[in-house]
Design a protein around this motif. Structure first.
Motif, PDB file in Angstrom:
ATOM      1  N   ASP A  10       0.811  -1.212   0.000  1.00  0.00           N
ATOM      2  CA  ASP A  10       0.000   0.000   0.000  1.00  0.00           C
ATOM      3  C   ASP A  10       0.847   1.267   0.000  1.00  0.00           C
ATOM      4  N   GLY A  11       2.136   1.114  -0.314  1.00  0.00           N
ATOM      5  CA  GLY A  11       3.041   2.255  -0.425  1.00  0.00           C
ATOM      6  C   GLY A  11       4.143   1.952  -1.423  1.00  0.00           C
ATOM      7  N   CYS A  12       4.945   2.938  -1.740  1.00  0.00           N
ATOM      8  CA  CYS A  12       6.044   2.769  -2.688  1.00  0.00           C
ATOM      9  C   CYS A  12       7.053   1.759  -2.141  1.00  0.00           C
ATOM     10  N   VAL A  36       3.013   0.401 -18.854  1.00  0.00           N
ATOM     11  CA  VAL A  36       1.718   0.958 -18.465  1.00  0.00           C
ATOM     12  C   VAL A  36       1.587   1.024 -16.940  1.00  0.00           C
ATOM     13  N   LEU A  37       1.332   2.254 -16.455  1.00  0.00           N
ATOM     14  CA  LEU A  37       1.078   2.503 -15.046  1.00  0.00           C
ATOM     15  C   LEU A  37      -0.356   2.969 -14.888  1.00  0.00           C
ATOM     16  N   THR A  38      -0.897   2.758 -13.712  1.00  0.00           N
ATOM     17  CA  THR A  38      -2.212   3.279 -13.379  1.00  0.00           C
ATOM     18  C   THR A  38      -2.115   3.995 -12.039  1.00  0.00           C
ATOM     19  N   SER A  39      -3.017   4.885 -11.802  1.00  0.00           N
ATOM     20  CA  SER A  39      -3.022   5.577 -10.524  1.00  0.00           C
ATOM     21  C   SER A  39      -3.350   4.588  -9.410  1.00  0.00           C
ATOM     22  N   PHE A  40      -2.718   4.783  -8.257  1.00  0.00           N
ATOM     23  CA  PHE A  40      -3.037   3.996  -7.065  1.00  0.00           C
ATOM     24  C   PHE A  40      -3.559   4.943  -5.991  1.00  0.00           C
ATOM     25  N   GLU A  41      -4.287   5.968  -6.462  1.00  0.00           N
ATOM     26  CA  GLU A  41      -4.874   6.976  -5.591  1.00  0.00           C
ATOM     27  C   GLU A  41      -6.386   6.776  -5.526  1.00  0.00           C
ATOM     28  N   SER A  58      -6.429   1.180  -4.866  1.00  0.00           N
ATOM     29  CA  SER A  58      -5.820   2.422  -4.399  1.00  0.00           C
ATOM     30  C   SER A  58      -5.214   2.216  -3.018  1.00  0.00           C
ATOM     31  N   ARG A  59      -4.380   3.150  -2.646  1.00  0.00           N
ATOM     32  CA  ARG A  59      -3.833   3.152  -1.287  1.00  0.00           C
ATOM     33  C   ARG A  59      -4.978   3.418  -0.320  1.00  0.00           C
ATOM     34  N   PRO A  60      -4.798   3.116   0.968  1.00  0.00           N
ATOM     35  CA  PRO A  60      -5.835   3.466   1.936  1.00  0.00           C
ATOM     36  C   PRO A  60      -6.024   4.988   1.985  1.00  0.00           C
ATOM     37  N   GLU A  61      -7.250   5.446   2.071  1.00  0.00           N
ATOM     38  CA  GLU A  61      -7.507   6.892   2.101  1.00  0.00           C
ATOM     39  C   GLU A  61      -6.823   7.565   3.278  1.00  0.00           C
TER      40      GLU A  61
END
Length: 119
Positions: free
Chosen positions: A20-22, A68-73, A98-101
């Motif tokens: 859930d993070g880089c 190809v990348l996608t947003s993880f937001e 997505s990452r946790p809000e």
């Protein structure tokens, strides 16, 4: 302008996110924090965006040959080809998408003057 569809070889909908993070920031490569996260559509690697100090998402795409990348937001669902600089419509990927809000970055690592460090 209409978006194109991603090629099947550039995405794997069954690939789980690497966390859930880089991955590199959390392992100590660079300052250890990010602005936004990107997910590799081929293997699920989570890296930081090009505005972040270390730009690990695009680095992974180029080194691994996974363009190809996608947003993880939260709330974002776009796909981006780093080689052609083109947006794509992509498949539904394995969750989470997505990452946790509650987690914009490692709270203990993000400097108070973070904007000064962004690209």
């Amino acid at each position: 302008m209409a978006r194109q569809s991603a090629s099947p070889e550039s995405t794997d909908p069954t690939a789980w996110p690497s966390g859930d993070g880089c991955v590199e920031c959390l392992a100590g490569d660079g300052p250890g924090w990010w602005l936004h996260l990107r997910r590799c559509a081929a293997c699920g690697h989570i890296g930081c965006c090009d505005s972040s100090p270390s730009r690990h998402g695009t680095k992974h795409a180029r080194v691994a040959g996974h363009s190809v990348l996608t947003s993880f937001e939260p709330g974002e669902s776009w796909f981006w080809d780093v080689e052609t600089e083109t947006f794509f419509e992509g498949p539904q990927l394995s969750p989470p998408t997505s990452r946790p809000e509650s987690q914009p970055g490692p709270k203990d690592k993000v400097p108070t003057d973070r904007r000064r460090h962004l690209h």
